[in-house]
Design an enzyme around this catalytic site. Structure first.
Site, PDB file in Angstrom:
ATOM      1  N   GLY A  13      31.436 -27.522 -57.190  1.00 51.82           N
ATOM      2  CA  GLY A  13      30.674 -28.240 -56.182  1.00 51.82           C
ATOM      3  C   GLY A  13      30.019 -27.245 -55.239  1.00 51.82           C
ATOM      4  O   GLY A  13      30.258 -27.247 -54.038  1.00 51.82           O
TER       5      GLY A  13
ATOM      6  N   GLU B  57      27.553 -27.717 -60.059  1.00 51.71           N
ATOM      7  CA  GLU B  57      27.116 -28.788 -59.170  1.00 51.71           C
ATOM      8  C   GLU B  57      26.623 -29.942 -60.031  1.00 51.71           C
ATOM      9  O   GLU B  57      26.051 -29.737 -61.101  1.00 51.71           O
ATOM     10  CB  GLU B  57      26.000 -28.250 -58.245  1.00 51.71           C
ATOM     11  CG  GLU B  57      25.371 -29.234 -57.316  1.00 51.71           C
ATOM     12  CD  GLU B  57      26.330 -29.875 -56.321  1.00 51.71           C
ATOM     13  OE1 GLU B  57      27.016 -29.160 -55.590  1.00 51.71           O
ATOM     14  OE2 GLU B  57      26.377 -31.110 -56.288  1.00 51.71           O
ATOM     15  N   LEU B  58      26.865 -31.138 -59.530  1.00 55.84           N
ATOM     16  CA  LEU B  58      26.514 -32.330 -60.299  1.00 55.84           C
ATOM     17  C   LEU B  58      25.117 -32.826 -59.969  1.00 55.84           C
ATOM     18  O   LEU B  58      24.423 -33.375 -60.817  1.00 55.84           O
ATOM     19  CB  LEU B  58      27.558 -33.423 -60.016  1.00 55.84           C
ATOM     20  CG  LEU B  58      27.449 -34.739 -60.750  1.00 55.84           C
ATOM     21  CD1 LEU B  58      27.455 -34.537 -62.254  1.00 55.84           C
ATOM     22  CD2 LEU B  58      28.618 -35.633 -60.374  1.00 55.84           C
TER      23      LEU B  58
ATOM     24  N   ASN C 158      29.459 -31.648 -64.723  1.00 60.62           N
ATOM     25  CA  ASN C 158      30.492 -32.411 -64.056  1.00 60.62           C
ATOM     26  C   ASN C 158      31.801 -31.660 -64.248  1.00 60.62           C
ATOM     27  O   ASN C 158      32.413 -31.716 -65.307  1.00 60.62           O
ATOM     28  CB  ASN C 158      30.558 -33.807 -64.678  1.00 60.62           C
ATOM     29  CG  ASN C 158      31.491 -34.720 -63.938  1.00 60.62           C
ATOM     30  OD1 ASN C 158      32.298 -34.277 -63.120  1.00 60.62           O
ATOM     31  ND2 ASN C 158      31.392 -35.998 -64.196  1.00 60.62           N
ATOM     32  N   ALA C 159      32.208 -30.941 -63.214  1.00 59.95           N
ATOM     33  CA  ALA C 159      33.388 -30.080 -63.340  1.00 59.95           C
ATOM     34  C   ALA C 159      34.649 -30.895 -63.597  1.00 59.95           C
ATOM     35  O   ALA C 159      35.610 -30.383 -64.168  1.00 59.95           O
ATOM     36  CB  ALA C 159      33.559 -29.242 -62.088  1.00 59.95           C
TER      37      ALA C 159
ATOM     38  N   LEU D  45      35.128 -26.104 -51.930  1.00 56.97           N
ATOM     39  CA  LEU D  45      34.753 -26.014 -50.524  1.00 56.97           C
ATOM     40  C   LEU D  45      34.091 -27.298 -50.055  1.00 56.97           C
ATOM     41  O   LEU D  45      33.115 -27.753 -50.644  1.00 56.97           O
ATOM     42  CB  LEU D  45      33.808 -24.825 -50.313  1.00 56.97           C
ATOM     43  CG  LEU D  45      34.300 -23.500 -50.881  1.00 56.97           C
ATOM     44  CD1 LEU D  45      33.356 -22.389 -50.503  1.00 56.97           C
ATOM     45  CD2 LEU D  45      35.702 -23.151 -50.423  1.00 56.97           C
TER      46      LEU D  45
ATOM     47  N   ASP E 299      33.565 -33.797 -51.399  1.00 56.96           N
ATOM     48  CA  ASP E 299      33.282 -35.163 -50.968  1.00 56.96           C
ATOM     49  C   ASP E 299      34.594 -35.861 -50.593  1.00 56.96           C
ATOM     50  O   ASP E 299      35.515 -35.904 -51.393  1.00 56.96           O
ATOM     51  CB  ASP E 299      32.604 -35.892 -52.138  1.00 56.96           C
ATOM     52  CG  ASP E 299      31.850 -37.107 -51.687  1.00 56.96           C
ATOM     53  OD1 ASP E 299      32.182 -37.627 -50.607  1.00 56.96           O
ATOM     54  OD2 ASP E 299      30.935 -37.539 -52.403  1.00 56.96           O
TER      55      ASP E 299
ATOM     56  N   GLU F 214      26.770 -23.751 -46.390  1.00 57.00           N
ATOM     57  CA  GLU F 214      25.919 -24.562 -45.520  1.00 57.00           C
ATOM     58  C   GLU F 214      26.751 -25.604 -44.782  1.00 57.00           C
ATOM     59  O   GLU F 214      26.548 -25.856 -43.603  1.00 57.00           O
ATOM     60  CB  GLU F 214      24.843 -25.262 -46.353  1.00 57.00           C
ATOM     61  CG  GLU F 214      23.706 -24.375 -46.792  1.00 57.00           C
ATOM     62  CD  GLU F 214      24.107 -23.390 -47.871  1.00 57.00           C
ATOM     63  OE1 GLU F 214      25.180 -23.545 -48.471  1.00 57.00           O
ATOM     64  OE2 GLU F 214      23.333 -22.439 -48.105  1.00 57.00           O
ATOM     65  N   GLU F 215      27.695 -26.164 -45.516  1.00 55.20           N
ATOM     66  CA  GLU F 215      28.538 -27.196 -44.922  1.00 55.20           C
ATOM     67  C   GLU F 215      29.383 -26.589 -43.806  1.00 55.20           C
ATOM     68  O   GLU F 215      29.554 -27.170 -42.743  1.00 55.20           O
ATOM     69  CB  GLU F 215      29.428 -27.795 -46.016  1.00 55.20           C
ATOM     70  CG  GLU F 215      29.991 -29.145 -45.721  1.00 55.20           C
ATOM     71  CD  GLU F 215      28.946 -30.239 -45.674  1.00 55.20           C
ATOM     72  OE1 GLU F 215      29.155 -31.184 -44.895  1.00 55.20           O
ATOM     73  OE2 GLU F 215      27.925 -30.157 -46.381  1.00 55.20           O
TER      74      GLU F 215
END
Lengths: 460, 285
Positions: free
Chosen positions: B61, B84-85, B117-118, B137, B140, B216-217
């Site tokens: 992710g 990443e999805l 999709n991990a 990290l 969701d 970024e988050e």
């Protein structure tokens, strides 16, 4: 967008008509005294010694479709699991009296008994596998939905959780030594985990390109595993290493072949398998020492009436018993073949008894759908959801791409020459509605400019 | 006159508008390999000897790729991959890495991103015990109880992560949602193949400042002065040797770690300039 994206075309499913209740599962006890089969939600048992069907109490039958039937290893009891969220234990000695029902609170997809028949592993729709004790009820903690104390219950039900896949599990099998658990899912994977330490994964068998239908261990060769799949191949694995030893492709035999390994005939080392919606039973011989299929000696039994669903070997492997999809009222629901001569055995007592059951009924659409689902295991198939999504995604993608290209144009505008700028602005304005333009920073500026221009014109 | 569009200099985030959430349970139509052998990594790492090297670090992710870019200079000899999805985010990160490679020739050749999709296809990319580090990290949170199944950490998925991790490898996770952090911590703690890394080792780990501040988050949380919780776990082989007396601890992002970021991280101006733009545009929104 990734450059390697491959478009997988959705398969069109041909839904056959059903005029009678078909048999979805056939199994026999290891002492060959009984043959059990399911008619929709009803369990039926044929007694080989008395040559007649056993009468079971209709009040104790399941209310949902039966997903698995399994005799215990000592042949003293029969365990069935169903999508009505119940496990039922039937006692062989007392003429198959239902002695216990266990509420699992999960719709069961498949199940398997453990080594000493004391517990059963049950897989639910989400791919989680729970263990239920058949002996000690106190160990079976069930989360009661709607209960206020659900939080505590949930934690307790987690204790029963053995392992899980992220997608539906299609089939689970134990290795011959019961130290490993093999589970196949609709995401093409076959996982090999240790048992009972299922958190420790030994290997993955990867290679199928569509969902796995069924897996089968080779008796006599503990290291070999056979798997069938929606991609039309049968693969032979060394499951401990996760290595594919052989791939046999049957796409030439039948369009959109879906291979289902059914049973392994031990004395002649033949794999008996079927292809969905094809009217044939195939016998594929295997060289046990070498560990490979002998493709050139593939034998075929063709059934004129209909396509087989479930196949089992009865009478100590002498007879192949297959259940058929009754597409018309005249079609029998079971058929038998001699396993050596491959000729049809019309006088088989089991077949006569099964076909004498009056199963012709009219179905509601919902019933028909659920029966077909249980036979073809449709709900785990990826392409069904694909085809639905495909419709939406293609539309969305185009939209998104349009957006992007327009955004790019906007950026270019700011850098381009004045002539081009005008041209670009015109085209951008023409091709894009006001609503969309407003959403970007550039578009917002554009609109403001327009308004200013208009105002200045008015003033003039 | 033929109009020749000028090349964009940098990947700009607002032009990759996406939803913040994606449903991992639905079937997306993208390519994934049937097995680790059949995946061609040379596409992702064109200047790396892929027959000798293997990917050792995975960011599950990865989002906008902030961590990846920091990892590139922190581990120049190791290959890192982001997973990443969301299609648009992957596009953005791909573009971002491409521009960085163009600008700094020879650098950023050890990072890449793949759309996958991990939760479903990790074993399709990595062999048993291939990874040395895995990052989760700011995943969701999936607050609703009905969607807890979609959380990236669950006892059943942890088994799969343990499979691809080498013995002794580290798993890092961080969240600004306490509820989710506790959920992840609990599951890692209870999994027989993971044990928490000793405090002194975890605090001196060079990856910690990155997971706290490079994404970024993570910066978003800094801007609103939010709290962050994180932990490091080690993949072990024998669950019977798991130290039951070991006292688990919780790390929140202390000010010291934040202040040391500028000195410890070798990441220089490249990342900060990009993220400055990103953050400015975010603010303007």
């Amino acid at each position: 967008m990734s450059t390697t994206a491959v478009f997988i075309p959705p398969q069109i499913m041909v839904t056959p008509n059903i005029e009678k209740v078909p048999i979805s599962i056939i199994t026999h006890s290891s002492d060959n005294n009984f043959i059990a089969f399911s008619l929709n939600n009803k369990l039926n048992v044929f007694d080989n010694k008395l040559n007649k069907l056993v009468e079971l109490e209709s009040s104790s039958q399941h209310t949902g479709i039966i997903r698995s039937i399994e005799f215990s290893k000592n042949n003293q009891s029969l365990i069935t699991s169903s999508s009505d969220k119940f496990l039922k234990i039937w006692d062989v000695a007392t003429n198959f009296k239902n002695i216990k029902s266990i509420n699992t609170n999960k719709k069961i997809i498949c199940s398997i008994l453990n080594k000493d028949d004391s517990g059963i592993l049950v897989s639910d729709k989400c791919g989680d596998v729970f263990k239920f004790s058949l002996v000690d009820d106190s160990k079976n903690k069930i989360e009661v939905s709607g209960d206020k104390s659900a939080k505590n219950d949930e934690k307790e039900s987690d204790k029963n959780l053995v392992f899980g896949h992220y997608s539906s599990i299609v089939d689970i099998k134990f290795s011959a030594c019961f130290n490993y658990l093999l589970s196949a899912d609709r995401d093409e994977k076959i996982r090999v985990s240790h048992y009972p330490n299922c958190f420790d994964i030994e290997s993955f068998c990867l290679g199928h390109t569509k969902y796995v239908t069924e897996i089968l261990l080779v008796p006599g060769r503990d290291d070999l595993l056979i798997s069938g799949s929606g991609d039309g191949t049968i693969k032979l694995w060394n499951w401990k290493q996760g290595k594919c030893l052989q791939t046999v492709d049957f796409n030439g035999k039948h369009e959109n072949a879906i291979t289902i390994p059914q049973v392994f005939k031990v004395d002649t080392n033949q794999l008996i398998f079927s292809i969905e919606n094809s009217n044939n039973i195939y016998l594929l011989p295997m060289n046990i020492e070498k560990g490979e299929f002998n493709q050139s000696e593939l034998k075929t039994i063709s059934i004129t009436q209909s396509s087989p669903i479930s196949i089992d070997l009865i009478d100590n492997g002498k007879t192949i018993l297959a259940s058929l999809l009754p597409t018309t009222k005249e079609v029998d629901i079971a058929i038998a073949f001699d396993s050596t001569t491959l000729s049809q055995d019309t006088e088989n007592k089991v077949v006569i008894a099964i076909n004498s059951i009056n199963t012709s009924t009219t179905f509601s659409l919902g019933e028909l759908k659920s029966i077909l689902e249980s036979i073809e295991k449709k709900q785990y198939r990826k392409h069904v959801s694909y085809s639905k999504q495909m419709m939406n995604s293609t539309d969305n993608k185009n939209k998104e791409d349009d957006d992007l290209s327009l955004d790019e144009q906007d950026i270019d505008d700011s850098n381009a020459d004045s002539e081009d700028k005008k041209k670009k602005q015109e085209t951008a304005q023409d091709s894009r509605p006001l609503k969309l333009r407003k959403m970007t920073v550039e578009g917002d500026k554009e609109i403001q400019k327009e308004l200013e221009e208009k105002e200045s014109k008015k003033q003039e | 006159m033929v109009f020749i569009p000028k090349q964009k200099k940098k990947a700009i985030k607002p032009y990759h508008r996406i939803k913040a959430h994606a449903n991992p349970a639905s079937d997306y139509n993208f390519y994934y390999p049937t097995g680790p052998e059949s995946y061609d990594w040379t596409k992702n790492y064109p200047q790396q000897p892929m027959n000798e090297k293997k990917v050792e670090i995975a960011d599950v992710g990865c989002g906008y790729g902030g961590l990846l870019i920091s990892l590139s200079s922190l581990f120049p000899e190791r290959l890192s991959v982001g997973m990443e999805l969301r299609d648009k985010v992957v596009q953005y990160v791909e573009e971002r890495i491409d521009k960085l490679r163009e600008k700094h020739i020879g650098q950023f050749q050890n990072i890449s991103v793949i759309r996958t999709n991990a939760m479903k296809y990790l074993p399709n990319y990595f062999e048993k015990g291939q990874l040395q580090k895995i990052f989760f990290l700011f995943p969701d949170p999936h607050f609703k109880k009905a969607t807890h199944k979609r959380r990236i950490i669950s006892p059943t998925l942890l088994s799969e992560y343990a499979y691809i991790l080498a013995p002794g490898a580290f798993a890092y996770f961080i969240s600004d949602v306490e509820e989710l952090y506790l959920w992840m911590f609990e599951h890692f703690k209870n999994h027989p193949l993971f044990e928490q890394v000793e405090r002194n080792i975890a605090e001196n780990d060079s990856c910690i400042p990155l997971i706290v501040n490079s994404t970024e988050e993570g910066r978003k949380v800094n801007r609103i002065d939010g709290k962050k919780w994180f932990a490091v776990f080690r993949r072990i082989t024998d669950p019977t040797k798991k130290d039951l007396a070991f006292k688990n601890y919780t790390l929140t992002s202390p000010k010291e770690i934040e202040s040391t970021t500028s000195t410890t991280t070798t990441t220089t101006t490249t990342t900060s300039t990009i993220t400055e733009i990103d953050s400015k545009e975010e603010e303007s929104k």
